[in-house]
Design a protein around this motif. Structure first.
Motif, mmCIF file in Angstrom:
data_model
loop_
_atom_site.group_PDB
_atom_site.id
_atom_site.type_symbol
_atom_site.label_atom_id
_atom_site.label_comp_id
_atom_site.label_asym_id
_atom_site.label_seq_id
_atom_site.Cartn_x
_atom_site.Cartn_y
_atom_site.Cartn_z
ATOM 1 N N MET B 1 63.418 49.469 40.110
ATOM 2 C CA MET B 1 63.472 51.211 39.751
ATOM 3 C C MET B 1 63.874 50.879 41.260
ATOM 4 O O MET B 1 63.029 50.722 42.373
ATOM 5 C CB MET B 1 62.423 51.939 39.377
ATOM 6 C CG MET B 1 61.500 51.928 38.172
ATOM 7 S SD MET B 1 60.345 53.542 37.741
ATOM 8 C CE MET B 1 61.477 55.270 37.911
ATOM 9 N N THR B 2 64.785 51.392 41.415
ATOM 10 C CA THR B 2 65.552 50.977 42.307
ATOM 11 C C THR B 2 64.671 51.779 43.876
ATOM 12 O O THR B 2 64.745 51.438 45.002
ATOM 13 C CB THR B 2 66.787 51.748 42.820
ATOM 14 O OG1 THR B 2 67.469 53.249 42.786
ATOM 15 C CG2 THR B 2 67.765 51.397 42.102
ATOM 16 N N ASP B 3 64.196 53.210 43.347
ATOM 17 C CA ASP B 3 63.215 53.871 44.301
ATOM 18 C C ASP B 3 61.667 53.121 45.654
ATOM 19 O O ASP B 3 61.638 53.716 46.099
ATOM 20 C CB ASP B 3 63.152 55.083 44.231
ATOM 21 C CG ASP B 3 62.899 56.373 44.456
ATOM 22 O OD1 ASP B 3 63.597 56.102 45.410
ATOM 23 O OD2 ASP B 3 62.563 57.174 44.716
ATOM 24 N N ILE B 4 61.981 51.607 44.629
ATOM 25 C CA ILE B 4 60.901 51.298 45.444
ATOM 26 C C ILE B 4 61.270 50.931 46.859
ATOM 27 O O ILE B 4 59.573 50.902 47.596
ATOM 28 C CB ILE B 4 60.734 49.950 44.585
ATOM 29 C CG1 ILE B 4 60.798 50.438 43.148
ATOM 30 C CG2 ILE B 4 59.332 48.875 45.383
ATOM 31 C CD1 ILE B 4 61.519 48.526 42.232
ATOM 32 N N GLY B 5 62.307 50.296 46.725
ATOM 33 C CA GLY B 5 62.976 50.018 48.544
ATOM 34 C C GLY B 5 63.083 51.514 49.482
ATOM 35 O O GLY B 5 62.748 50.730 50.542
ATOM 36 N N ALA B 6 62.670 53.090 49.055
ATOM 37 C CA ALA B 6 62.683 53.247 49.835
ATOM 38 C C ALA B 6 62.248 53.709 50.486
ATOM 39 O O ALA B 6 60.640 53.510 50.519
ATOM 40 C CB ALA B 6 63.237 54.770 49.128
ATOM 41 N N ALA B 7 62.335 53.451 51.937
ATOM 42 C CA ALA B 7 61.527 53.567 53.010
ATOM 43 C C ALA B 7 60.865 55.002 53.234
ATOM 44 O O ALA B 7 61.509 56.167 53.264
ATOM 45 C CB ALA B 7 62.250 53.047 54.308
#
Lengths: 240, 333
Positions: B1-7
Protein backbone atom coordinates in the motif's frame (compact mmCIF):
# COMPACT_ATOMS: atom_id res chain seq x y z
CA UNK A 1 -17.25 -19.91 14.23
CA UNK A 2 -19.49 -17.82 12.01
CA UNK A 3 -23.23 -17.41 11.85
CA UNK A 4 -25.80 -16.09 9.46
CA UNK A 5 -27.05 -12.62 10.27
CA UNK A 6 -30.81 -12.28 9.89
CA UNK A 7 -32.89 -9.13 10.14
CA UNK A 8 -36.64 -9.62 10.18
CA UNK A 9 -38.94 -6.60 9.83
CA UNK A 10 -36.56 -4.20 11.60
CA UNK A 11 -37.83 -0.68 12.23
CA UNK A 12 -35.68 2.08 13.69
CA UNK A 13 -36.73 5.50 14.89
CA UNK A 14 -34.21 8.26 15.57
CA UNK A 15 -36.01 10.84 17.64
CA UNK A 16 -39.24 11.50 15.78
CA UNK A 17 -37.86 10.30 12.47
CA UNK A 18 -38.80 6.84 11.23
CA UNK A 19 -35.66 5.69 9.36
CA UNK A 20 -35.92 1.93 8.85
CA UNK A 21 -39.34 0.69 7.69
CA UNK A 22 -39.12 -3.06 8.16
CA UNK A 23 -35.74 -4.23 6.93
CA UNK A 24 -35.57 -7.93 5.97
CA UNK A 25 -32.02 -9.07 5.31
CA UNK A 26 -29.92 -12.23 5.37
CA UNK A 27 -26.13 -12.07 5.41
CA UNK A 28 -25.07 -15.70 4.93
CA UNK A 29 -22.46 -17.26 7.17
CA UNK A 30 -18.87 -16.90 6.01
CA UNK A 31 -19.80 -14.73 3.02
CA UNK A 32 -19.63 -11.03 2.24
CA UNK A 33 -22.89 -9.18 1.69
CA UNK A 34 -22.75 -5.70 0.21
CA UNK A 35 -25.36 -3.16 1.26
CA UNK A 36 -25.90 -0.63 -1.52
CA UNK A 37 -28.24 2.27 -2.04
CA UNK A 38 -28.35 5.99 -2.47
CA UNK A 39 -27.42 8.39 0.31
CA UNK A 40 -30.06 8.49 3.00
CA UNK A 41 -31.47 5.07 2.12
CA UNK A 42 -30.79 3.76 5.62
CA UNK A 43 -27.58 1.74 5.14
CA UNK A 44 -25.61 3.26 8.01
CA UNK A 45 -28.67 3.17 10.26
CA UNK A 46 -29.01 -0.54 9.48
CA UNK A 47 -25.41 -1.23 10.57
CA UNK A 48 -25.78 0.93 13.69
CA UNK A 49 -29.03 -0.80 14.58
CA UNK A 50 -27.39 -4.24 14.27
CA UNK A 51 -24.54 -2.97 16.48
CA UNK A 52 -27.00 -1.71 19.08
CA UNK A 53 -26.00 1.93 18.65
CA UNK A 54 -29.59 2.69 17.65
CA UNK A 55 -32.41 0.66 19.17
CA UNK A 56 -34.66 -1.31 16.84
CA UNK A 57 -38.18 -0.19 17.68
CA UNK A 58 -39.65 -3.32 16.09
CA UNK A 59 -38.47 -6.53 14.45
CA UNK A 60 -35.76 -9.04 15.29
CA UNK A 61 -32.03 -9.25 14.63
CA UNK A 62 -30.34 -12.64 14.97
CA UNK A 63 -26.78 -13.84 14.62
CA UNK A 64 -27.18 -17.58 14.33
CA UNK A 65 -29.54 -18.50 17.16
CA UNK A 66 -28.70 -15.46 19.26
CA UNK A 67 -30.96 -12.42 19.32
CA UNK A 68 -29.05 -9.15 19.14
CA UNK A 69 -31.93 -6.69 19.27
CA UNK A 70 -32.37 -5.38 22.79
CA UNK A 71 -28.76 -6.10 23.73
CA UNK A 72 -26.28 -3.36 24.60
CA UNK A 73 -23.54 -2.54 22.07
CA UNK A 74 -20.92 -3.87 24.45
CA UNK A 75 -22.73 -7.21 24.75
CA UNK A 76 -23.10 -7.42 20.98
CA UNK A 77 -19.39 -6.67 20.58
CA UNK A 78 -18.46 -9.28 23.17
CA UNK A 79 -20.63 -11.75 21.30
CA UNK A 80 -18.23 -11.47 18.36
CA UNK A 81 -19.43 -8.50 16.32
CA UNK A 82 -16.96 -5.82 15.20
CA UNK A 83 -17.96 -2.45 13.79
CA UNK A 84 -15.94 -0.16 11.52
CA UNK A 85 -17.87 3.12 11.37
CA UNK A 86 -17.87 5.45 8.40
CA UNK A 87 -16.14 8.07 10.53
CA UNK A 88 -13.41 5.53 11.50
CA UNK A 89 -13.74 6.71 15.11
CA UNK A 90 -10.15 5.97 16.01
CA UNK A 91 -8.99 7.37 19.35
CA UNK A 92 -6.75 10.18 18.14
CA UNK A 93 -5.23 10.92 21.55
CA UNK A 94 -4.03 7.30 21.84
CA UNK A 95 -1.16 5.69 19.93
CA UNK A 96 -1.69 3.09 17.20
CA UNK A 97 -0.63 0.43 19.68
CA UNK A 98 -3.00 1.69 22.38
CA UNK A 99 -5.93 1.71 19.93
CA UNK A 100 -5.28 -1.97 19.19
CA UNK A 101 -4.67 -2.85 22.86
CA UNK A 102 -8.20 -1.63 23.64
CA UNK A 103 -9.65 -3.58 20.71
CA UNK A 104 -7.98 -6.79 21.92
CA UNK A 105 -10.39 -7.40 24.76
CA UNK A 106 -9.14 -10.85 25.66
CA UNK A 107 -5.81 -9.52 26.93
CA UNK A 108 -2.47 -9.59 25.14
CA UNK A 109 -2.53 -9.26 21.37
CA UNK A 110 -1.88 -12.42 19.34
CA UNK A 111 1.56 -11.86 17.74
CA UNK A 112 0.77 -14.04 14.73
CA UNK A 113 -2.49 -12.20 14.07
CA UNK A 114 -0.74 -8.86 14.49
CA UNK A 115 1.85 -9.98 11.94
CA UNK A 116 -0.95 -10.92 9.56
CA UNK A 117 -2.49 -7.44 9.95
CA UNK A 118 0.89 -5.76 9.45
CA UNK A 119 1.20 -7.74 6.21
CA UNK A 120 -1.74 -5.75 4.81
CA UNK A 121 -1.14 -2.53 6.68
CA UNK A 122 2.64 -2.05 7.14
CA UNK A 123 2.07 1.61 7.99
CA UNK A 124 0.59 0.55 11.31
CA UNK A 125 3.83 -1.23 12.22
CA UNK A 126 5.87 1.76 11.12
CA UNK A 127 3.84 4.17 13.22
CA UNK A 128 3.18 1.69 16.05
CA UNK A 129 3.93 4.13 18.86
CA UNK A 130 2.79 7.29 17.10
CA UNK A 131 -0.29 9.22 18.10
CA UNK A 132 -3.20 8.02 15.96
CA UNK A 133 -4.46 11.57 15.48
CA UNK A 134 -1.37 12.30 13.38
CA UNK A 135 -2.03 9.52 10.85
CA UNK A 136 -3.21 10.24 7.32
CA UNK A 137 -6.81 9.48 6.34
CA UNK A 138 -5.80 6.18 4.73
CA UNK A 139 -3.73 5.14 7.73
CA UNK A 140 -6.61 5.95 10.07
CA UNK A 141 -8.87 3.73 7.97
CA UNK A 142 -6.27 0.94 8.19
CA UNK A 143 -6.23 1.34 11.96
CA UNK A 144 -10.00 1.32 12.16
CA UNK A 145 -10.15 -1.94 10.19
CA UNK A 146 -7.21 -3.44 12.10
CA UNK A 147 -9.08 -2.73 15.31
CA UNK A 148 -11.94 -4.88 14.04
CA UNK A 149 -9.58 -7.67 12.96
CA UNK A 150 -7.22 -7.85 15.94
CA UNK A 151 -9.26 -10.71 17.35
CA UNK A 152 -11.33 -13.25 15.38
CA UNK A 153 -14.95 -12.08 15.05
CA UNK A 154 -18.06 -13.86 13.91
CA UNK A 155 -19.46 -10.81 12.12
CA UNK A 156 -17.84 -7.68 10.71
CA UNK A 157 -19.96 -4.60 10.05
CA UNK A 158 -18.01 -2.23 7.83
CA UNK A 159 -19.31 1.15 6.73
CA UNK A 160 -17.81 2.65 3.56
CA UNK A 161 -14.19 1.69 4.23
CA UNK A 162 -12.89 3.07 0.92
CA UNK A 163 -14.52 6.48 1.13
CA UNK A 164 -12.04 9.17 0.18
CA UNK A 165 -9.07 6.80 -0.10
CA UNK A 166 -6.44 6.74 -2.85
CA UNK A 167 -6.83 3.86 -5.37
CA UNK A 168 -3.63 2.13 -4.23
CA UNK A 169 -4.88 2.05 -0.64
CA UNK A 170 -8.22 0.72 -1.85
CA UNK A 171 -6.37 -2.19 -3.55
CA UNK A 172 -4.76 -3.07 -0.23
CA UNK A 173 -8.12 -2.96 1.52
CA UNK A 174 -9.63 -5.26 -1.10
CA UNK A 175 -6.82 -7.77 -0.58
CA UNK A 176 -7.34 -7.60 3.16
CA UNK A 177 -11.11 -8.05 2.97
CA UNK A 178 -10.74 -11.02 0.61
CA UNK A 179 -8.39 -12.67 3.06
CA UNK A 180 -10.72 -11.98 5.96
CA UNK A 181 -13.53 -13.57 3.97
CA UNK A 182 -11.37 -16.63 3.27
CA UNK A 183 -10.86 -17.02 7.00
CA UNK A 184 -14.60 -17.51 7.24
CA UNK A 185 -15.89 -14.27 8.77
CA UNK A 186 -19.38 -13.10 7.91
CA UNK A 187 -19.17 -9.56 6.55
CA UNK A 188 -21.88 -6.98 6.00
CA UNK A 189 -20.42 -3.98 4.25
CA UNK A 190 -21.80 -0.67 3.04
CA UNK A 191 -19.88 0.44 -0.02
CA UNK A 192 -20.31 3.11 -2.69
CA UNK A 193 -17.35 2.00 -4.80
CA UNK A 194 -18.70 -0.65 -7.15
CA UNK A 195 -15.27 -2.02 -8.06
CA UNK A 196 -14.79 -2.90 -4.41
CA UNK A 197 -18.35 -4.19 -4.09
CA UNK A 198 -17.93 -6.45 -7.11
CA UNK A 199 -14.53 -7.78 -6.06
CA UNK A 200 -15.34 -8.43 -2.44
CA UNK A 201 -19.09 -9.10 -2.37
CA UNK A 202 -20.77 -12.48 -2.70
CA UNK A 203 -24.26 -11.18 -2.14
CA UNK A 204 -25.87 -7.78 -2.42
CA UNK A 205 -28.83 -6.06 -0.86
CA UNK A 206 -30.06 -2.73 -2.20
CA UNK A 207 -31.85 -0.32 0.13
CA UNK A 208 -34.22 2.50 -0.59
CA UNK A 209 -36.35 4.53 1.83
CA UNK A 210 -35.46 2.34 4.77
CA UNK A 211 -36.31 -0.99 3.11
CA UNK A 212 -34.47 -3.71 1.22
CA UNK A 213 -35.74 -3.45 -2.35
CA UNK A 214 -33.50 -6.11 -3.90
CA UNK A 215 -31.40 -9.00 -2.61
CA UNK A 216 -29.45 -11.51 -4.61
CA UNK A 217 -26.02 -12.55 -5.78
CA UNK A 218 -23.52 -9.78 -6.46
CA UNK A 219 -22.51 -11.27 -9.79
CA UNK A 220 -26.09 -11.24 -11.03
CA UNK A 221 -26.53 -7.54 -10.25
CA UNK A 222 -23.12 -6.67 -11.71
CA UNK A 223 -24.05 -8.28 -15.03
CA UNK A 224 -27.57 -6.88 -15.29
CA UNK A 225 -27.31 -3.26 -16.38
CA UNK A 226 -31.07 -2.86 -16.63
CA UNK A 227 -31.43 -3.98 -13.03
CA UNK A 228 -28.67 -1.61 -11.94
CA UNK A 229 -30.41 1.25 -13.64
CA UNK A 230 -33.75 0.37 -12.08
CA UNK A 231 -32.39 -0.11 -8.57
CA UNK A 232 -29.71 2.50 -8.33
CA UNK A 233 -30.57 4.92 -11.07
CA UNK A 234 -27.27 4.45 -12.88
CA UNK A 235 -25.00 1.79 -14.23
CA UNK A 236 -22.81 0.44 -11.47
CA UNK A 237 -19.94 0.34 -13.93
CA UNK A 238 -19.92 4.11 -13.89
CA UNK A 239 -20.23 4.16 -10.16
CA UNK A 240 -16.53 3.92 -9.42
CA UNK B 1 0.00 0.00 0.00
CA UNK B 2 1.45 3.31 -1.04
CA UNK B 3 0.55 5.07 2.15
CA UNK B 4 3.27 3.16 3.97
CA UNK B 5 5.93 5.66 3.18
CA UNK B 6 3.82 8.69 3.87
CA UNK B 7 5.72 10.58 6.53
CA UNK B 8 3.78 11.05 9.70
CA UNK B 9 3.67 14.67 10.74
CA UNK B 10 5.97 15.14 13.69
CA UNK B 11 3.97 15.34 16.89
CA UNK B 12 3.79 18.96 17.94
CA UNK B 13 5.11 19.39 21.44
CA UNK B 14 3.02 22.21 22.75
CA UNK B 15 5.18 23.66 25.50
CA UNK B 16 3.77 27.18 25.61
CA UNK B 17 0.88 26.43 27.99
CA UNK B 18 3.27 24.66 30.36
CA UNK B 19 5.50 27.73 30.37
CA UNK B 20 2.72 30.17 31.29
CA UNK B 21 3.23 29.83 35.09
CA UNK B 22 6.91 30.72 34.58
CA UNK B 23 5.88 33.68 32.45
CA UNK B 24 3.46 34.89 35.12
CA UNK B 25 6.13 34.54 37.81
CA UNK B 26 8.68 36.36 35.65
CA UNK B 27 6.28 39.25 35.07
CA UNK B 28 5.34 39.49 38.75
CA UNK B 29 8.89 39.25 40.16
CA UNK B 30 10.04 42.84 39.39
CA UNK B 31 6.83 44.31 40.83
CA UNK B 32 7.15 42.33 44.07
CA UNK B 33 10.74 43.46 44.46
CA UNK B 34 11.98 41.50 47.46
CA UNK B 35 13.36 38.09 46.45
CA UNK B 36 12.38 36.43 49.74
CA UNK B 37 8.80 37.73 49.45
CA UNK B 38 8.62 36.58 45.85
CA UNK B 39 9.88 33.06 46.66
CA UNK B 40 7.61 32.77 49.69
CA UNK B 41 4.59 33.90 47.67
CA UNK B 42 5.49 31.56 44.82
CA UNK B 43 5.93 28.52 47.06
CA UNK B 44 2.65 29.29 48.81
CA UNK B 45 1.00 29.53 45.38
CA UNK B 46 2.44 26.21 44.26
CA UNK B 47 1.08 24.53 47.41
CA UNK B 48 -2.33 26.11 46.91
CA UNK B 49 -2.19 25.07 43.25
CA UNK B 50 -1.44 21.48 44.24
CA UNK B 51 -4.49 21.42 46.53
CA UNK B 52 -6.70 22.95 43.85
CA UNK B 53 -5.37 20.40 41.37
CA UNK B 54 -6.33 17.50 43.63
CA UNK B 55 -9.85 18.91 44.04
CA UNK B 56 -10.28 19.68 40.33
CA UNK B 57 -8.53 16.75 38.61
CA UNK B 58 -11.35 14.30 39.27
CA UNK B 59 -13.91 16.78 38.02
CA UNK B 60 -12.04 17.40 34.78
CA UNK B 61 -11.98 13.67 33.99
CA UNK B 62 -15.64 13.22 34.90
CA UNK B 63 -16.65 16.35 32.99
CA UNK B 64 -14.48 15.50 29.97
CA UNK B 65 -15.55 11.89 29.78
CA UNK B 66 -19.13 11.86 31.02
CA UNK B 67 -20.13 15.35 29.86
CA UNK B 68 -21.70 15.83 33.27
CA UNK B 69 -21.93 19.28 34.82
CA UNK B 70 -21.61 18.25 38.45
CA UNK B 71 -22.26 21.36 40.50
CA UNK B 72 -22.31 19.11 43.56
CA UNK B 73 -18.57 18.42 43.33
CA UNK B 74 -17.93 20.98 46.07
CA UNK B 75 -20.05 19.01 48.52
CA UNK B 76 -17.60 16.11 48.25
CA UNK B 77 -14.78 18.49 49.21
CA UNK B 78 -16.65 19.34 52.42
CA UNK B 79 -17.49 15.67 53.10
CA UNK B 80 -13.78 14.83 52.77
CA UNK B 81 -12.84 17.48 55.32
CA UNK B 82 -15.52 16.26 57.77
CA UNK B 83 -14.39 12.65 57.27
CA UNK B 84 -10.90 13.75 58.32
CA UNK B 85 -12.30 15.33 61.50
CA UNK B 86 -13.84 11.95 62.38
CA UNK B 87 -10.48 10.20 62.02
CA UNK B 88 -8.75 12.90 64.07
CA UNK B 89 -11.40 12.65 66.77
CA UNK B 90 -10.87 8.91 67.21
CA UNK B 91 -7.10 9.08 66.73
CA UNK B 92 -6.63 12.06 69.09
CA UNK B 93 -4.52 10.09 71.61
CA UNK B 94 -2.06 9.19 68.85
CA UNK B 95 -1.64 12.66 67.36
CA UNK B 96 1.42 14.64 68.44
CA UNK B 97 3.28 11.57 69.65
CA UNK B 98 5.80 11.30 66.88
CA UNK B 99 6.33 12.21 63.26
CA UNK B 100 5.53 8.62 62.23
CA UNK B 101 2.25 8.51 64.15
CA UNK B 102 1.28 11.96 62.87
CA UNK B 103 1.95 10.82 59.33
CA UNK B 104 -0.01 7.60 59.82
CA UNK B 105 -3.04 9.44 61.20
CA UNK B 106 -2.85 11.97 58.36
CA UNK B 107 -2.66 9.18 55.76
CA UNK B 108 -5.56 7.39 57.51
CA UNK B 109 -7.61 10.61 57.29
CA UNK B 110 -6.85 10.89 53.57
CA UNK B 111 -7.74 7.24 52.90
CA UNK B 112 -10.93 7.40 54.98
CA UNK B 113 -12.03 10.60 53.23
CA UNK B 114 -11.36 8.99 49.83
CA UNK B 115 -13.35 5.88 50.75
CA UNK B 116 -16.31 7.83 52.17
CA UNK B 117 -16.43 10.19 49.19
CA UNK B 118 -15.96 7.35 46.70
CA UNK B 119 -18.88 5.44 48.24
CA UNK B 120 -21.00 8.59 48.38
CA UNK B 121 -20.06 9.25 44.75
CA UNK B 122 -21.38 5.80 43.80
CA UNK B 123 -24.78 6.52 45.38
CA UNK B 124 -24.86 10.09 44.01
CA UNK B 125 -24.11 8.91 40.46
CA UNK B 126 -26.77 6.20 40.56
CA UNK B 127 -29.46 8.36 42.16
CA UNK B 128 -28.88 11.80 40.68
CA UNK B 129 -26.50 11.78 37.72
CA UNK B 130 -27.37 8.61 35.77
CA UNK B 131 -30.99 9.65 35.14
CA UNK B 132 -29.94 12.96 33.54
CA UNK B 133 -27.05 11.98 31.25
CA UNK B 134 -27.00 14.23 28.20
CA UNK B 135 -29.38 16.81 29.73
CA UNK B 136 -27.24 19.69 30.95
CA UNK B 137 -29.94 21.93 32.40
CA UNK B 138 -31.34 19.10 34.48
CA UNK B 139 -27.81 18.11 35.53
CA UNK B 140 -27.16 21.62 36.84
CA UNK B 141 -30.43 21.73 38.77
CA UNK B 142 -30.23 18.23 40.22
CA UNK B 143 -26.55 18.39 41.21
CA UNK B 144 -27.04 21.78 42.89
CA UNK B 145 -29.96 20.18 44.73
CA UNK B 146 -27.76 17.22 45.66
CA UNK B 147 -25.09 19.55 47.01
CA UNK B 148 -27.67 21.37 49.15
CA UNK B 149 -28.91 18.07 50.57
CA UNK B 150 -25.36 16.92 51.39
CA UNK B 151 -24.50 20.27 53.01
CA UNK B 152 -27.64 20.15 55.14
CA UNK B 153 -26.87 16.57 56.15
CA UNK B 154 -23.37 17.67 57.23
CA UNK B 155 -24.89 20.48 59.30
CA UNK B 156 -27.37 18.06 60.88
CA UNK B 157 -24.67 15.48 61.66
CA UNK B 158 -21.81 17.75 62.75
CA UNK B 159 -23.54 20.96 63.84
CA UNK B 160 -23.40 24.46 62.46
CA UNK B 161 -20.07 25.46 64.01
CA UNK B 162 -16.85 24.81 62.05
CA UNK B 163 -14.88 21.83 63.35
CA UNK B 164 -11.19 22.23 64.12
CA UNK B 165 -8.91 20.50 61.65
CA UNK B 166 -5.45 21.77 62.56
CA UNK B 167 -2.37 20.23 60.96
CA UNK B 168 -0.67 17.50 62.98
CA UNK B 169 2.08 18.87 65.23
CA UNK B 170 4.74 17.47 62.93
CA UNK B 171 3.39 19.59 60.07
CA UNK B 172 3.09 22.84 62.02
CA UNK B 173 5.56 25.69 61.87
CA UNK B 174 7.87 26.79 59.12
CA UNK B 175 11.17 25.90 57.58
CA UNK B 176 13.55 28.80 57.02
CA UNK B 177 16.01 29.12 54.19
CA UNK B 178 17.74 32.41 54.87
CA UNK B 179 15.04 35.05 54.65
CA UNK B 180 12.63 32.65 53.00
CA UNK B 181 10.09 30.99 55.22
CA UNK B 182 7.91 28.10 54.07
CA UNK B 183 5.18 26.48 56.12
CA UNK B 184 5.87 22.76 56.51
CA UNK B 185 2.27 21.84 55.75
CA UNK B 186 2.43 23.64 52.40
CA UNK B 187 5.38 21.48 51.41
CA UNK B 188 3.38 18.37 52.41
CA UNK B 189 0.42 19.51 50.31
CA UNK B 190 2.71 20.30 47.37
CA UNK B 191 4.39 16.88 47.57
CA UNK B 192 1.05 15.09 47.83
CA UNK B 193 -0.45 17.04 44.92
CA UNK B 194 2.54 16.25 42.71
CA UNK B 195 2.43 12.58 43.76
CA UNK B 196 -1.25 12.37 42.82
CA UNK B 197 -0.50 14.09 39.50
CA UNK B 198 2.19 11.51 38.66
CA UNK B 199 -0.06 8.68 39.83
CA UNK B 200 -2.90 9.87 37.59
CA UNK B 201 -0.57 10.22 34.61
CA UNK B 202 0.73 6.68 35.17
CA UNK B 203 -2.76 5.23 35.49
CA UNK B 204 -3.94 7.05 32.37
CA UNK B 205 -0.94 6.05 30.26
CA UNK B 206 0.04 2.62 31.57
CA UNK B 207 -3.17 0.81 32.41
CA UNK B 208 -6.09 -0.49 30.35
CA UNK B 209 -8.50 1.42 32.60
CA UNK B 210 -6.52 4.59 31.90
CA UNK B 211 -6.63 3.97 28.15
CA UNK B 212 -10.38 3.40 28.38
CA UNK B 213 -10.84 6.67 30.25
CA UNK B 214 -8.81 8.57 27.65
CA UNK B 215 -10.69 6.84 24.85
CA UNK B 216 -14.00 7.51 26.59
CA UNK B 217 -13.24 11.23 26.83
CA UNK B 218 -12.85 11.20 23.05
CA UNK B 219 -15.56 8.81 21.82
CA UNK B 220 -17.83 7.09 24.33
CA UNK B 221 -19.89 5.31 21.69
CA UNK B 222 -16.86 3.59 20.14
CA UNK B 223 -15.63 2.44 23.55
CA UNK B 224 -19.00 0.74 24.02
CA UNK B 225 -18.85 -0.70 20.47
CA UNK B 226 -15.48 -2.26 21.34
CA UNK B 227 -17.18 -4.27 24.06
CA UNK B 228 -16.71 -2.18 27.19
CA UNK B 229 -19.52 -1.12 29.51
CA UNK B 230 -19.19 2.64 29.36
CA UNK B 231 -21.79 3.07 32.12
CA UNK B 232 -19.62 1.08 34.55
CA UNK B 233 -16.59 3.07 33.50
CA UNK B 234 -18.60 6.25 34.17
CA UNK B 235 -19.44 5.07 37.69
CA UNK B 236 -15.79 4.20 38.34
CA UNK B 237 -14.58 7.57 37.09
CA UNK B 238 -17.24 9.38 39.09
CA UNK B 239 -16.25 7.51 42.25
CA UNK B 240 -12.57 8.31 41.64
CA UNK B 241 -13.47 11.97 41.01
CA UNK B 242 -15.43 12.07 44.27
CA UNK B 243 -12.58 10.39 46.14
CA UNK B 244 -10.10 12.95 44.79
CA UNK B 245 -12.46 15.74 45.85
CA UNK B 246 -12.50 14.19 49.33
CA UNK B 247 -8.69 14.06 49.49
CA UNK B 248 -8.60 17.67 48.29
CA UNK B 249 -11.10 18.53 51.01
CA UNK B 250 -8.81 17.08 53.69
CA UNK B 251 -5.85 19.03 52.33
CA UNK B 252 -7.83 22.26 52.11
CA UNK B 253 -9.52 21.76 55.47
CA UNK B 254 -6.19 21.24 57.24
CA UNK B 255 -4.79 24.25 55.36
CA UNK B 256 -7.73 26.34 56.60
CA UNK B 257 -7.61 24.69 60.07
CA UNK B 258 -11.30 23.83 59.93
CA UNK B 259 -14.05 21.86 58.26
CA UNK B 260 -17.19 23.75 57.26
CA UNK B 261 -20.23 22.56 55.35
CA UNK B 262 -20.02 25.49 52.93
CA UNK B 263 -16.31 25.22 52.13
CA UNK B 264 -16.81 23.15 48.99
CA UNK B 265 -19.39 25.46 47.52
CA UNK B 266 -17.07 28.42 48.03
CA UNK B 267 -14.30 26.62 46.14
CA UNK B 268 -16.47 25.37 43.30
CA UNK B 269 -16.14 28.46 41.09
CA UNK B 270 -12.36 28.30 41.44
CA UNK B 271 -12.39 24.57 40.61
CA UNK B 272 -14.47 25.19 37.48
CA UNK B 273 -12.15 28.00 36.40
CA UNK B 274 -9.19 25.60 36.80
CA UNK B 275 -10.67 22.87 34.61
CA UNK B 276 -11.92 25.30 31.96
CA UNK B 277 -8.50 26.97 31.75
CA UNK B 278 -6.75 23.59 31.68
CA UNK B 279 -8.96 22.05 29.00
CA UNK B 280 -11.74 19.63 29.88
CA UNK B 281 -10.51 16.09 30.43
CA UNK B 282 -6.82 17.01 30.61
CA UNK B 283 -4.99 16.16 33.83
CA UNK B 284 -1.86 18.03 32.76
CA UNK B 285 -3.96 21.05 31.79
CA UNK B 286 -5.64 20.85 35.17
CA UNK B 287 -2.28 21.07 36.98
CA UNK B 288 -1.16 24.03 34.85
CA UNK B 289 -4.55 25.71 35.31
CA UNK B 290 -4.49 25.22 39.10
CA UNK B 291 -0.95 26.60 39.30
CA UNK B 292 -1.85 29.63 37.18
CA UNK B 293 -4.96 30.38 39.22
CA UNK B 294 -3.01 30.19 42.48
CA UNK B 295 -0.09 32.27 41.25
CA UNK B 296 -2.36 35.00 39.91
CA UNK B 297 -4.47 35.01 43.10
CA UNK B 298 -1.44 35.30 45.40
CA UNK B 299 0.50 37.81 43.32
CA UNK B 300 -2.60 39.96 42.80
CA UNK B 301 -3.47 39.67 46.49
CA UNK B 302 -0.03 41.03 47.38
CA UNK B 303 0.33 43.68 44.70
CA UNK B 304 -3.26 44.89 44.23
CA UNK B 305 -5.66 43.33 46.74
CA UNK B 306 -8.72 44.83 45.05
CA UNK B 307 -7.69 43.26 41.75
CA UNK B 308 -7.47 39.85 43.44
CA UNK B 309 -11.27 39.70 43.53
CA UNK B 310 -11.48 39.52 39.74
CA UNK B 311 -8.02 38.21 38.90
CA UNK B 312 -9.11 34.65 38.16
CA UNK B 313 -11.98 35.74 35.94
CA UNK B 314 -9.54 37.97 34.03
CA UNK B 315 -7.13 35.07 33.79
CA UNK B 316 -9.84 32.83 32.35
CA UNK B 317 -10.81 35.48 29.80
CA UNK B 318 -7.20 35.91 28.67
CA UNK B 319 -6.56 32.15 28.44
CA UNK B 320 -9.78 31.48 26.53
CA UNK B 321 -9.06 34.30 24.09
CA UNK B 322 -5.69 32.64 23.43
CA UNK B 323 -6.87 29.00 23.61
CA UNK B 324 -10.67 28.84 23.36
CA UNK B 325 -10.74 25.16 24.40
CA UNK B 326 -8.31 25.57 27.27
CA UNK B 327 -4.55 25.10 27.52
CA UNK B 328 -4.42 21.37 26.72
CA UNK B 329 -7.68 20.41 25.03
CA UNK B 330 -8.24 16.76 24.22
CA UNK B 331 -9.59 15.45 20.92
CA UNK B 332 -13.13 16.61 20.20
CA UNK B 333 -15.85 14.01 20.60
Amino acid sequence: MTHTLTLDGVHTHIGRYHILHGVDLDAPSGRTTMLLGRNGAGKTTTLRTIMGLWRASRGTIRLGERRLDGERSSEIARGGVAYVPETMAIFSDLSVRENLVLAAREGAMDEARLGWIFGFFPALQKFWLSRAGGLSGGQKQMLSIARALIEPRALLLIDEPTKGLAPAIVDGLIACLKDVKQKGATILMVEQNFRVAREVGDYVAVMDNGRIVYAGEMAALAEDRALQGRLLGLSLDSHQ
Amino acid sequence: MTDIGAALPKPRVDVWPALTPLLVAAIAAPFIGSTSTFVTLTLASLAMGAMLFVMASGLTLAFGMMDVLNFGHGAFIAVGAYAATVVYRYAAPLVGGSLTLDLLVFVAALVFAALVCGALGFVYEKLLVAPVYGRHLEQILITIGGAIVIEQLLLALFGTEPIDLSPPLAFRGSLSFGEIGVEKYRLVALALGLALFVAQLLVLSRTRIGLLIRAGVENREMVEALGYRIDRLFVGVFMAASALAGIGGVLWGVYQNQARAGMGGELLVLVFIVIIIGGLGSVTGCLIGATLVSLIANYAGFLAPKLALVSNILLMVVVLLWRPRGLYPLGAR
